[in-house]
Motif scaffolding. Structure first.
Motif, PDB file in Angstrom:
ATOM      1  N   ASP A 223       0.970  -1.365  -0.017  1.00 10.28           N
ATOM      2  CA  ASP A 223       0.034   0.113   0.009  1.00 10.28           C
ATOM      3  C   ASP A 223       0.748   1.247  -0.128  1.00 10.28           C
ATOM      4  OD1 ASP A 223      -2.439  -1.208  -0.095  1.00 10.28           O
ATOM      5  OD2 ASP A 223      -2.400  -1.769   2.099  1.00 10.28           O
ATOM      6  N   SER A 301      -7.010  11.776   5.118  1.00 12.32           N
ATOM      7  CA  SER A 301      -7.971  11.798   4.134  1.00 12.32           C
ATOM      8  C   SER A 301      -7.368  12.694   3.038  1.00 12.32           C
ATOM      9  CB  SER A 301      -8.775  12.970   4.961  1.00 12.32           C
ATOM     10  OG  SER A 301      -9.665  12.590   5.774  1.00 12.32           O
ATOM     11  N   GLU A 304      -6.489  10.262   0.470  1.00 15.56           N
ATOM     12  CA  GLU A 304      -7.443   9.751  -0.005  1.00 15.56           C
ATOM     13  C   GLU A 304      -8.256  10.785  -1.201  1.00 15.56           C
ATOM     14  OE1 GLU A 304     -10.304   8.753   2.848  1.00 15.56           O
ATOM     15  OE2 GLU A 304      -8.835   7.115   3.707  1.00 15.56           O
ATOM     16  N   ARG A 310      -6.077   4.458  -0.994  1.00 15.44           N
ATOM     17  CA  ARG A 310      -6.658   3.723  -0.009  1.00 15.44           C
ATOM     18  C   ARG A 310      -6.174   2.483   0.086  1.00 15.44           C
ATOM     19  NH1 ARG A 310     -10.305   6.571  -2.646  1.00 15.44           N
ATOM     20  NH2 ARG A 310     -11.778   7.939  -1.663  1.00 15.44           N
TER      21      ARG A 310
END
Length: 342
Positions: A223, A301, A304, A310
Motif C-alpha cells: 500500500d 484524508s 484519499e 486507500r
C-alpha cells in the motif's frame, strides 16, 4: 519517466520496485550502499544499479549528480537504523545524506523529490483522535533520535523549497511499514535476541504490554508502494499521511498472538527497554518506545482526496502477515532485509 530510488533494497524500496515492475513506461535507477547480487532475481533484476553509494560521504555529490542527469524524480528512501549505539554514524547517513541527495538533484536539475518521511516527524499528539498534516512537524524531542533526525530533515526541506522554488517536494509520512518479505529485517532491527523467533513459530507470545498511550498505526508495504507511485504521477506537493486502520493496541495485538495484555506503567517499560538496549539484547533503543507512546494517530484524508489512495490491507491483516513472516524467517535476497538464518 525516469526515476531514481535511494535505499532501493530496503523494505519500502523492495515493495516499490515490485509495484513499478508492472509500469512499462517507468525506468528505474537503483541507488544503494549494498546492491543486490546479479542473481537476486525479480524485482531487482529490472533495475539499473549504482553500486556502493555512500550518501553520507560528501564525495558522493559529483558522481551522484552525474547519475541523476536526465532523471524526472528521485524517491529518497535511504535511511540507516543501525548500529543504534553509533549516533554520529546514523546522523551522517540520515541527515547529511539527505542534504547530499538534494544538492545533487539541484546540480542535475531534477525537479521532483518524493521523500520517505514518518509519523516520527510530528510533535507529541493525541491517541483518541486523528490529526492531519497541519500538526506541528517538530518531532518528540531528544527522547527519540529517530524523531529528531526526521524532524531535522523536514526543516531542511522547508528551507530547500523556499530557496529553490523549482524544487517540488512530496513528504510521505507513514508509521511502521510491515510486509511478509521484510519480516526478517524487523526481527534483526527491532526484536533482536530479546524475543525468540521460536515463540512466533509456536503462535503465542505470553505477554503484550498494555497502556493507554501505546496505540499505534501500521501500513502494508504494497500500500505504501501504491501511494508512492500515485505521488510520482501526480502534480501534488506537500505532506501526505499514509496509514491503515484499525489502530493497534495491546489488547488487539494480544488477541492475535494468543497472549495476555498486561497493564504496565511507562516508567517500568522505559527501564526494561533501556536495560535491553544497553545489554544489546535488542538493537532498538528506548526511543522507539517513547515514539510509540508520543506519536499522534494520523488522518489520511488528504491522500484519499488528492491522490485517490486507500490501503487495500487493513492493519490487522498486515500484522498477521508480519507475524507469520517472522515465524518463517522470511526475507529477500538483498542485504537490508535478507532472509533469517534457520
Amino acid at each position: 519517466m525516469r526515476i531514481a530510488i535511494t535505499g532501493a533494497t530496503g523494505s519500502v524500496g523492495s515493495a516499490l520496485l515490485r509495484r513499478l515492475s508492472a509500469e512499462r513506461d517507468i525506468e528505474v535507477i537503483g541507488i544503494a550502499r549494498r546492491c543486490p547480487k546479479p542473481d537476486a532475481g525479480p524485482p531487482y533484476d529490472a533495475v539499473r544499479w549504482w553500486h556502493s553509494a555512500d550518501l553520507g560521504d560528501p564525495a558522493c555529490l559529483h558522481p551522484l549528480a552525474e547519475r541523476l542527469a536526465g532523471v524526472d524524480a528521485v524517491v529518497h528512501l535511504a535511511w540507516q537504523f543501525q548500529p543504534g549505539h553509533e549516533r554520529a554514524r546514523l546522523r551522517r547517513t540520515n541527515v547529511n545524506g539527505t542534504r547530499h541527495v538534494v544538492n545533487a538533484m539541484l546540480a542535475a536539475d531534477v525537479p521532483r523529490l518524493v521523500y520517505a518521511s514518518s509519523v516520527a516527524t510530528y510533535a507529541p499528539g493525541p491517541k483518541d483522535r486523528l490529526v492531519d498534516e497541519s500538526w506541528p512537524a517538530t518531532g518528540i524531542g531528544q527522547r527519540s533520535w529517530y524523531s529528531v533526525d526526521k524532524a531535522t530533515v523536514e526543516t531542511y526541506l522547508d528551507g530547500a523549497e523556499r530557496d529553490y522554488p523549482g524544487l517540488r517536494v512530496v513528504r510521505m509520512r507513514k508509521p511502521l511499514v510491515v510486509q511478509r518479505e521484510a519480516s526478517a529485517g524487523v526481527t534483526r532491527h527491532l526484536l533482536g535476541r530479546l524475543v525468540p523467533v521460536s515463540l512466533f513459530r509456536g503462535g503465542r507470545l505470553p505477554v503484550v504490554p498494555r497502556h493507554r498511550l501505546l496505540r499505534v498505526q501500521v501500513v502494508h508495504g504494497d500500500d505504501v508502494a501504491e501511494a508512492y507511485l500515485k505521488a510520482l504521477l501526480s502534480d501534488r506537493t506537500g505532506a501526505f499521511n499514509i496509514a491503515a486502520e484499525p489502530v493497534l493496541d495491546g489488547p488487539l495485538v494480544a488477541a492475535e498472538v494468543g497472549g495476555l495484555a498486561a497493564p504496565l506503567p511507562l516508567p517500568l517499560l522505559r527501564l526494561l527497554a533501556r536495560a535491553a538496549w544497553r545489554s544489546r539484547l535488542v538493537p532498538a533503543d528506548e526511543g522507539w518506545l517513547e515514539l510509540s507512546a508520543a506519536a499522534p494517530l494520523m488522518d489520511c484524508s488528504r491522500a484519499e482526496r488528492e491522490l485517490d489512495w486507500r490501503p487495500r490491507h487493513n492493519a490487522v491483516d498486515a500484522l498477521r502477515e508480519l507475524l507469520a513472516g517472522i515465524a518463517d524467517g522470511v526475507g529477500t535476497r538483498t542485504p537490508p532485509i535478507r532472509q533469517q538464518a534457520a
